[in-house]
Design a protein around this motif. Sequence first.
Motif: not given
Length: 256
Positions: A71-75, A77, A65, A68-69, A80
Amino acid sequence: MRLLLPFSAAGTGGNFAPSLFAGGTVGFLFAMICQQIGFEDVPVTNLVLVGMAGAMSGVLYAPLTAIFLIAESSFGYDLFIPLMIVSVMSYLMAKWFSPISPELKNMADEGKIFTHEHDKNLMSSLRTKELIDRDSQTISQDAPINDLYELIKNGKKNIFAITDDEKMLKGILTLDDIRPLLFNRDKDASFTIQQLMKAPPAVIHPEDEPLKIIQIFDETGVWNLPVVDAQNRFIGFISKSTVLMSYRELLKEYSD
């Protein structure tokens, strides 16, 4: 069967935002320290994001969580790999200190949820007050020996509690203790109950947990123990077989 829920309806909101803030702050401070000691090209933003993921993973025991959270919320990627490394390390360190997350530890200790320790989980579901035999036979320490014989004759128990006038526990007697007198009645007049009784190897209190009671049975090697209150007043006996039978019934219920 009780409904076992790890969280209330409010979820983990009380830890979610603070863990992100604390992790981001630690990451920012670490970046500032690195800059002060000479590393001028330190990516402050990246360290803040990685710190947020690490704190969230360790606090919530949720490394995926966190990865991915963030990475997704801050772009972010491209972060990783660092996110994975820090989150997994944080999670493993937290698990090393406590196999159960802080959110669940108090509930697990109270037996409200199940953990991987199945025997402990089932035992914690039992209630000590429901295991007490409150119809246990008692006799006064000052009673004549013939009253004890009558109690044995008319009763169905093989263990007796010796009490005083205020129901304070003074000792116990078993049929094994009395059997020599039963076959030698000519000499029993010289004996008193106080001479025959013995101190119990241990006593149990109503607030003791069933798991602790089983440990006491194992340590003492007996099958019956008296239960007393805080003032040492006799309440009843608990039998090891009663605890095991209740455990077996509970195991059967959850197996079905």
